[in-house]
Structures are given as C-alpha cells and as structure tokens.
Design a protein around this motif. Structure first.
Motif, PDB file in Angstrom:
ATOM      1  N   ILE A  36      62.495  76.179  64.121  1.00 18.22           N
ATOM      2  CA  ILE A  36      62.162  75.261  65.213  1.00 18.22           C
ATOM      3  C   ILE A  36      61.578  76.040  66.391  1.00 18.22           C
ATOM      4  O   ILE A  36      60.566  75.639  66.976  1.00 18.22           O
ATOM      5  CB  ILE A  36      63.404  74.441  65.635  1.00 18.22           C
ATOM      6  N   ALA A  37      62.207  77.175  66.723  1.00 16.27           N
ATOM      7  CA  ALA A  37      61.706  78.000  67.829  1.00 16.27           C
ATOM      8  C   ALA A  37      60.284  78.490  67.537  1.00 16.27           C
ATOM      9  O   ALA A  37      59.428  78.493  68.431  1.00 16.27           O
ATOM     10  CB  ALA A  37      62.652  79.179  68.065  1.00 16.27           C
ATOM     11  N   GLU A  47      58.056  76.980  65.673  1.00 19.71           N
ATOM     12  CA  GLU A  47      57.157  75.835  65.765  1.00 19.71           C
ATOM     13  C   GLU A  47      56.865  75.451  67.220  1.00 19.71           C
ATOM     14  O   GLU A  47      55.794  74.919  67.514  1.00 19.71           O
ATOM     15  CB  GLU A  47      57.756  74.625  65.030  1.00 19.71           C
ATOM     16  N   LEU A  48      57.802  75.710  68.119  1.00 24.62           N
ATOM     17  CA  LEU A  48      57.659  75.308  69.521  1.00 24.62           C
ATOM     18  C   LEU A  48      56.979  76.364  70.393  1.00 24.62           C
ATOM     19  O   LEU A  48      56.755  76.122  71.577  1.00 24.62           O
ATOM     20  CB  LEU A  48      59.030  74.963  70.115  1.00 24.62           C
ATOM     21  N   THR A  49      56.706  77.527  69.813  1.00 22.93           N
ATOM     22  CA  THR A  49      56.114  78.607  70.595  1.00 22.93           C
ATOM     23  C   THR A  49      54.809  79.072  69.958  1.00 22.93           C
ATOM     24  O   THR A  49      54.461  78.647  68.857  1.00 22.93           O
ATOM     25  CB  THR A  49      57.097  79.800  70.708  1.00 22.93           C
ATOM     26  N   GLU A  50      54.136  79.955  70.666  1.00 26.17           N
ATOM     27  CA  GLU A  50      52.883  80.511  70.155  1.00 26.17           C
ATOM     28  C   GLU A  50      52.852  81.999  70.448  1.00 26.17           C
ATOM     29  O   GLU A  50      53.655  82.511  71.230  1.00 26.17           O
ATOM     30  CB  GLU A  50      51.682  79.835  70.847  1.00 26.17           C
ATOM     31  N   SER A  62      56.312  83.664  69.012  1.00 30.25           N
ATOM     32  CA  SER A  62      56.376  82.903  67.771  1.00 30.25           C
ATOM     33  C   SER A  62      56.456  83.839  66.571  1.00 30.25           C
ATOM     34  O   SER A  62      57.250  83.616  65.645  1.00 30.25           O
ATOM     35  CB  SER A  62      55.148  81.996  67.651  1.00 30.25           C
TER      36      SER A  62
END
Length: 183
Positions: A31-32, A34-37, A41
């Motif tokens: 999840i982390a 997917e929520l970051t770049e 990420s």
C-alpha cells in the motif's frame, strides 16, 4: 494414557505469529508503495522483497517443523467438511507462502533487478531470462496470488472467530494460549 496436546508448541506459535505479522507488513508495504513515487516507493519495494524472502525461509522452516511435529488433532466435535476445510486452508497457506515469494523472486530475476536483503547482502538471482515481459507476467501472477491470499486470510480469521464465538470450543486457544481454555 497421556493426555493429548491441547495447544501448539512454542516454536509453532512463534513461527505462526511471526509469519502472520510479516504478511500484514507486506500488505502495508505494498500500500505504501502504491501511494508513493520515486525513491521512497522503490525503498518500499526493496523492503517488500526482503520481507517476502524472509517469509519464504520462515515458511520452509515452519513446514519442516510441521513435518517433524504433526498438527494437533482437530476437535472431535468438528464435522468432516470442517476438518477438510481447515486442513485444506493450511495446505493452501503453505502453497501461497512458499509460491508467492518464489514468483516474486523469479520476477526480479527475469527483470534483472537486484535484491538486497535488508541492505545486508545481495540475494542471488535465479537463472531466469525474459526481461521485462516475463517479469511483468510473473508479477501479474504474484498480484493475483496476493488477492487469493486475502480471501484465504479472511476465511482463516472467520473460521477462528466462528470456533471461539459460535462453537465456543478451544480451537482459538490452541494458537492464542492466553485466551482461557474452556472446560
């Protein structure tokens, strides 16, 4: 005559809960990711790989322990279909907890992506070629297996809660010893 064991061994309990905690960690890491770049990420992915390989090693150890120390018999009060479902669920857990890390490892290997185990050493890549295309296909399988694992986890937790709150037996006590044993 010796009384049958009514809970799992300390080794079984530690491995069960450690692997369970790592699986939950994997969900959080995904999840982390997917929520970051960018670099953060990629760091989540790197940790995800390390945790996944740790799950593989611990699950193989747990399987070895399980072979040497067979499971406690299920309660006589359980119906045959419930026993089959319980045993089948456990077999599927072993299959997923071994297969998913292997497929992830194979995907990294096919894509030529190094794996650093928690930054301590380079995990060897498998001799798999195919580049991004094969790596992508393997990751699709890995992600599909993750969805199936979520269903299996829900079934497992629902079964444990059913035993505790509806059947009112000692199945949950076997894995959580501080829950008082019922007479």
């Amino acid at each position: 005559m010796a009384e049958p064991r009514n809970r799992y061994s300390t080794v079984s309990l530690i491995l069960h809960w450690l692997i369970a905690a790592l699986v939950v960690t994997q969900i959080g890491l995904f999840i982390a990711h997917e929520l970051t770049e960018g670099p953060i990420s990629r760091e989540f992915v790197s940790i995800h790989k390390s945790v996944g390989l740790s799950i593989l090693v611990l699950t193989l150890g747990r399987l070895g322990w399980r072979i040497a120390n067979p499971a406690i018999p299920l309660p006589d009060t359980m119906r045959r279909w419930e026993k089959l479902l319980a045993r089948g669920t456990h077999v599927l857990f072993y299959a997923f907890l071994i297969g998913m890390p292997l497929v992830g490892w194979a995907a990294s290997s096919a894509g030529g992506r190094d794996i650093q185990w928690f930054g301590l050493f380079a995990w060897p890549l498998l001799p798999i070629e195919g580049g991004r295309e094969v790596a992508g296909q393997l990751m699709d399988m890995h992600e599909l297996a993750a969805k199936a694992l979520y269903v299996l986890l829900a079934l497992h937790v629902a079964g444990a809660l059913k035993h505790h709150f509806i059947d009112r037996d000692n199945v949950l006590h076997r894995m959580i010893p501080w829950i008082p044993r019922r007479p």
